[in-house]
Scaffold this motif. Structure first.
Motif, PDB file in Angstrom:
ATOM      1  N   PRO A  62       0.831  -1.204   0.000  1.00 36.94           N
ATOM      2  CA  PRO A  62       0.000   0.000   0.000  1.00 36.94           C
ATOM      3  C   PRO A  62       0.866   1.255   0.000  1.00 36.94           C
ATOM      4  CG  PRO A  62      -0.744  -1.571   1.662  1.00 36.94           C
ATOM      5  CD  PRO A  62       0.588  -2.043   1.182  1.00 36.94           C
ATOM      6  N   ARG A  63       0.528   2.201  -0.861  1.00 36.04           N
ATOM      7  CA  ARG A  63       1.266   3.459  -0.940  1.00 36.04           C
ATOM      8  C   ARG A  63       0.276   4.599  -0.747  1.00 36.04           C
ATOM      9  NH1 ARG A  63       4.862   3.332  -5.832  1.00 36.04           N
ATOM     10  NH2 ARG A  63       6.117   2.077  -4.409  1.00 36.04           N
ATOM     11  N   LYS A  64       0.461   5.322   0.354  1.00 38.57           N
ATOM     12  CA  LYS A  64      -0.491   6.367   0.723  1.00 38.57           C
ATOM     13  C   LYS A  64      -0.214   7.666  -0.024  1.00 38.57           C
ATOM     14  CE  LYS A  64      -1.382   7.042   5.145  1.00 38.57           C
ATOM     15  NZ  LYS A  64      -1.265   7.593   6.534  1.00 38.57           N
ATOM     16  N   GLY A  65      -1.301   8.326  -0.409  1.00 37.11           N
ATOM     17  CA  GLY A  65      -1.207   9.653  -0.993  1.00 37.11           C
ATOM     18  C   GLY A  65      -2.182  10.585  -0.303  1.00 37.11           C
ATOM     19  N   GLU A  66      -1.702  11.726   0.172  1.00 39.33           N
ATOM     20  CA  GLU A  66      -2.539  12.697   0.868  1.00 39.33           C
ATOM     21  C   GLU A  66      -2.868  13.868  -0.055  1.00 39.33           C
ATOM     22  OE1 GLU A  66      -1.176  13.321   5.145  1.00 39.33           O
ATOM     23  OE2 GLU A  66       0.456  12.092   4.338  1.00 39.33           O
ATOM     24  N   TYR A  67      -4.029  14.471   0.168  1.00 39.64           N
ATOM     25  CA  TYR A  67      -4.529  15.539  -0.683  1.00 39.64           C
ATOM     26  C   TYR A  67      -5.133  16.658   0.166  1.00 39.64           C
ATOM     27  CZ  TYR A  67      -4.601  11.960  -4.413  1.00 39.64           C
ATOM     28  OH  TYR A  67      -4.271  10.977  -5.310  1.00 39.64           O
ATOM     29  N   ILE A  68      -5.207  17.845  -0.413  1.00 36.25           N
ATOM     30  CA  ILE A  68      -5.994  18.947   0.140  1.00 36.25           C
ATOM     31  C   ILE A  68      -6.891  19.463  -0.977  1.00 36.25           C
ATOM     32  CG2 ILE A  68      -5.983  21.254   1.163  1.00 36.25           C
ATOM     33  CD1 ILE A  68      -3.249  20.654   2.326  1.00 36.25           C
ATOM     34  N   LEU A  69      -8.179  19.590  -0.675  1.00 31.85           N
ATOM     35  CA  LEU A  69      -9.157  20.075  -1.647  1.00 31.85           C
ATOM     36  C   LEU A  69      -9.580  21.485  -1.277  1.00 31.85           C
ATOM     37  CD1 LEU A  69     -10.956  19.082  -4.107  1.00 31.85           C
ATOM     38  CD2 LEU A  69     -12.751  18.755  -2.394  1.00 31.85           C
ATOM     39  N   PHE A  70      -9.703  22.356  -2.293  1.00 29.76           N
ATOM     40  CA  PHE A  70     -10.025  23.752  -2.069  1.00 29.76           C
ATOM     41  C   PHE A  70     -11.429  24.088  -2.552  1.00 29.76           C
ATOM     42  CE2 PHE A  70      -5.450  23.463  -2.211  1.00 29.76           C
ATOM     43  CZ  PHE A  70      -5.063  24.229  -1.120  1.00 29.76           C
ATOM     44  N   ASP A  71     -11.970  25.136  -1.959  1.00 29.33           N
ATOM     45  CA  ASP A  71     -13.308  25.605  -2.289  1.00 29.33           C
ATOM     46  C   ASP A  71     -13.372  26.087  -3.740  1.00 29.33           C
ATOM     47  OD1 ASP A  71     -15.328  28.285  -1.995  1.00 29.33           O
ATOM     48  OD2 ASP A  71     -16.008  26.401  -1.119  1.00 29.33           O
ATOM     49  N   LYS A  72     -14.562  26.020  -4.317  1.00 34.12           N
ATOM     50  CA  LYS A  72     -14.753  26.481  -5.693  1.00 34.12           C
ATOM     51  C   LYS A  72     -14.487  27.980  -5.860  1.00 34.12           C
ATOM     52  CE  LYS A  72     -18.109  22.977  -7.127  1.00 34.12           C
ATOM     53  NZ  LYS A  72     -19.496  22.732  -7.576  1.00 34.12           N
ATOM     54  N   ALA A  73     -14.470  28.702  -4.760  1.00 36.11           N
ATOM     55  CA  ALA A  73     -14.216  30.143  -4.839  1.00 36.11           C
ATOM     56  C   ALA A  73     -12.838  30.445  -5.421  1.00 36.11           C
ATOM     57  CB  ALA A  73     -14.344  30.776  -3.454  1.00 36.11           C
ATOM     58  N   VAL A  74     -11.917  29.475  -5.372  1.00 34.63           N
ATOM     59  CA  VAL A  74     -10.572  29.690  -5.929  1.00 34.63           C
ATOM     60  C   VAL A  74     -10.358  28.816  -7.170  1.00 34.63           C
ATOM     61  CG1 VAL A  74      -9.587  30.417  -3.740  1.00 34.63           C
ATOM     62  CG2 VAL A  74      -9.553  27.991  -4.342  1.00 34.63           C
ATOM     63  N   SER A  75     -11.438  28.539  -7.872  1.00 37.95           N
ATOM     64  CA  SER A  75     -11.344  27.693  -9.067  1.00 37.95           C
ATOM     65  C   SER A  75     -10.485  28.324 -10.159  1.00 37.95           C
ATOM     66  CB  SER A  75     -12.740  27.393  -9.631  1.00 37.95           C
ATOM     67  OG  SER A  75     -13.402  28.604  -9.994  1.00 37.95           O
ATOM     68  N   HIS A  76     -10.283  29.644 -10.074  1.00 38.14           N
ATOM     69  CA  HIS A  76      -9.485  30.357 -11.074  1.00 38.14           C
ATOM     70  C   HIS A  76      -7.990  30.111 -10.901  1.00 38.14           C
ATOM     71  CE1 HIS A  76      -9.615  32.834  -7.427  1.00 38.14           C
ATOM     72  NE2 HIS A  76      -8.408  33.239  -7.784  1.00 38.14           N
ATOM     73  N   LEU A  77      -7.593  29.432  -9.838  1.00 35.40           N
ATOM     74  CA  LEU A  77      -6.174  29.279  -9.504  1.00 35.40           C
ATOM     75  C   LEU A  77      -5.382  28.641 -10.646  1.00 35.40           C
ATOM     76  CD1 LEU A  77      -4.185  29.727  -7.118  1.00 35.40           C
ATOM     77  CD2 LEU A  77      -4.631  27.352  -6.464  1.00 35.40           C
ATOM     78  N   VAL A  78      -5.903  27.560 -11.214  1.00 42.69           N
ATOM     79  CA  VAL A  78      -5.269  26.895 -12.363  1.00 42.69           C
ATOM     80  C   VAL A  78      -6.372  26.434 -13.305  1.00 42.69           C
ATOM     81  CG1 VAL A  78      -3.196  26.123 -11.130  1.00 42.69           C
ATOM     82  CG2 VAL A  78      -5.223  24.658 -11.171  1.00 42.69           C
ATOM     83  N   ASN A  79      -6.040  26.317 -14.582  1.00 43.35           N
ATOM     84  CA  ASN A  79      -7.038  25.821 -15.535  1.00 43.35           C
ATOM     85  C   ASN A  79      -6.587  24.565 -16.244  1.00 43.35           C
ATOM     86  OD1 ASN A  79      -5.133  26.780 -17.331  1.00 43.35           O
ATOM     87  ND2 ASN A  79      -6.278  28.629 -17.843  1.00 43.35           N
ATOM     88  N   SER A  80      -5.481  23.954 -15.774  1.00 46.48           N
ATOM     89  CA  SER A  80      -5.021  22.675 -16.308  1.00 46.48           C
ATOM     90  C   SER A  80      -4.204  21.979 -15.234  1.00 46.48           C
ATOM     91  CB  SER A  80      -4.183  22.872 -17.579  1.00 46.48           C
ATOM     92  OG  SER A  80      -3.014  23.608 -17.284  1.00 46.48           O
ATOM     93  N   VAL A  81      -3.939  20.708 -15.429  1.00 44.97           N
ATOM     94  CA  VAL A  81      -3.177  19.928 -14.451  1.00 44.97           C
ATOM     95  C   VAL A  81      -1.708  20.346 -14.522  1.00 44.97           C
ATOM     96  CG1 VAL A  81      -2.515  17.627 -13.667  1.00 44.97           C
ATOM     97  CG2 VAL A  81      -4.765  18.000 -14.726  1.00 44.97           C
ATOM     98  N   LEU A  82      -1.130  20.717 -13.379  1.00 41.60           N
ATOM     99  CA  LEU A  82       0.285  21.084 -13.314  1.00 41.60           C
ATOM    100  C   LEU A  82       1.069  19.945 -12.674  1.00 41.60           C
ATOM    101  CD1 LEU A  82       0.121  24.809 -12.117  1.00 41.60           C
ATOM    102  CD2 LEU A  82       0.002  23.894 -14.442  1.00 41.60           C
ATOM    103  N   PHE A  83       2.019  19.381 -13.427  1.00 47.77           N
ATOM    104  CA  PHE A  83       2.863  18.287 -12.965  1.00 47.77           C
ATOM    105  C   PHE A  83       4.289  18.775 -12.757  1.00 47.77           C
ATOM    106  CE2 PHE A  83      -0.272  15.341 -14.777  1.00 47.77           C
ATOM    107  CZ  PHE A  83      -0.212  14.282 -13.883  1.00 47.77           C
ATOM    108  N   PRO A  84       4.949  18.370 -11.671  1.00 46.54           N
ATOM    109  CA  PRO A  84       6.390  18.573 -11.583  1.00 46.54           C
ATOM    110  C   PRO A  84       7.108  17.459 -12.353  1.00 46.54           C
ATOM    111  CG  PRO A  84       5.641  17.465  -9.621  1.00 46.54           C
ATOM    112  CD  PRO A  84       4.406  17.708 -10.474  1.00 46.54           C
ATOM    113  N   THR A  85       8.415  17.503 -12.383  1.00 42.80           N
ATOM    114  CA  THR A  85       9.171  16.404 -12.982  1.00 42.80           C
ATOM    115  C   THR A  85       9.007  15.165 -12.105  1.00 42.80           C
ATOM    116  OG1 THR A  85      10.790  17.960 -13.848  1.00 42.80           O
ATOM    117  CG2 THR A  85      11.443  15.638 -13.748  1.00 42.80           C
TER     118      THR A  85
END
Length: 327
Positions: A62-85
């Motif tokens: 098992p490999r755990k992944g943690e997330y934080i979800l933001f309110d729709k009020a900041v939906s303008h923050l990004v408009n596509s998936v941003l990946f690091p290397t």
């Protein structure tokens, strides 16, 4: 389900039963279910179930992944998936929009021993915040509405395990399916069909096959005129239960009565998004509970959040009081 499949819920599998090296069925918490073929798609438990059949050819970590979800009020923050290397272990911390207008950051990647460990940690959350800030420095933490974690089923081989067992006839593996498995699911399903045919299962196309899913109403996406007509036909669509996501009582009732319908508060949430918004069910949760009780014909104390023992309300308990005098 529309085409005759039967879904058995809340049915834990104890072991895969074999005889003379062949699958004969599964032993479950609801009794024995006979089967000539078993597709083992048990996620983080796939290797454990495989061993009950006598196949120990792979292991799952098992490999755990943690997330934080933001309110729709900041939906303008990004408009596509941003990946690091990406690294050898993980694709890295993402900053990504969701299909419903939120933004999330995560996941990290931590190998854990417990296949039930979905707890978040301050250290893990700090790590994903730091990773996200390398992509978007102005992460609006004040708009975070929920933190959560999930487990990926990482196979020891590092790849998907999609094949027939080499040691047990009738056992098919669909294991080690990590995050790309969502988009790969249709192709995996087609691969399962080919493997079953190779294993000797006779198949024929069903002439009465229904390809379309049942229509689903999202009242907030309708025009004003269409919404008024919907409410005129069924007033329940005019009563908003979840204010954050604009989910009506009609949509919740529909989710309960559809084939394999919702039976829990989280079941309603997954089907309609009621409780997925800013208040995370703080306002609509009791109302959803009352609707479930009414539509299922059960008491409020029988309504659960999700799992078998996750009851939300209890009957009043008698309290025995002893009066002590301090004259």
């Amino acid at each position: 389900v529309q085409n005759g499949a039967r879904v058995i819920t809340e049915c834990g599998v104890n072991k895969i039963v074999t005889e003379n090296g062949k699958v004969t069925g599964v032993d479950t918490t609801q009794g024995f279910i006979g089967a000539r073929y078993v597709i083992n798609a048990a996620g983080v438990h796939a290797d454990v179930l495989s061993r009950t059949a006598g196949d120990d050819s792979y292991s799952i970590k098992p490999r755990k992944g943690e997330y934080i979800l933001f309110d729709k009020a900041v939906s303008h923050l990004v408009n596509s998936v941003l990946f690091p290397t990406p690294s050898k272990v993980s694709k890295g911390i993402l900053v990504s929009p969701t299909a419903h207008g939120n933004v999330f950051i995560g996941p990290n990647a931590e190998d854990v021993a417990d296949a039930q460990d979905v707890a978040t940690s301050s250290q893990g959350l700090e790590g994903i915040i730091a990773g996200a800030r390398r992509l978007v420095p102005a992460i609006p933490l004040q708009a975070a509405i929920v933190q959560f974690a999930g487990l990926r089923a990482a196979a020891g081989s590092g790849d998907f395990i999609i094949k027939a067992s080499d040691t047990v006839a009738g056992l098919i593996h669909a294991a080690g399916i990590q995050s790309p498995g969502l988009s790969a699911a249709p192709a995996i399903a087609e691969k399962m069909v080919h493997i079953l045919q190779e294993q000797g299962m006779t198949m024929k196309l069903k002439e009465s096959f229904v390809a379309a899913t049942l229509p689903r109403v999202h009242s907030s996406e309708l025009s004003y005129e269409d919404r008024q007509q919907l409410i005129a036909n069924n007033p329940l669509y005019g009563r908003i239960i979840c204010r954050c996501e604009s989910i009506s009582e009609g949509e919740i009732v529909d989710a309960i009565h559809r084939p394999c319908g919702a039976r829990t508060v989280d079941g309603v949430k997954r089907r309609t998004r009621a409780g997925s918004g800013r208040c995370q069910g703080g306002f609509c949760g009791p109302k959803v509970t009352a609707i479930l009780a009414r539509e299922l014909g059960i008491s409020v104390t029988e309504v659960r959040k999700d799992s078998q023992q996750s009851y939300l309300f209890y009957d009043k308990m008698p309290v025995e009081c002893e009066v002590v005098s301090h004259d």
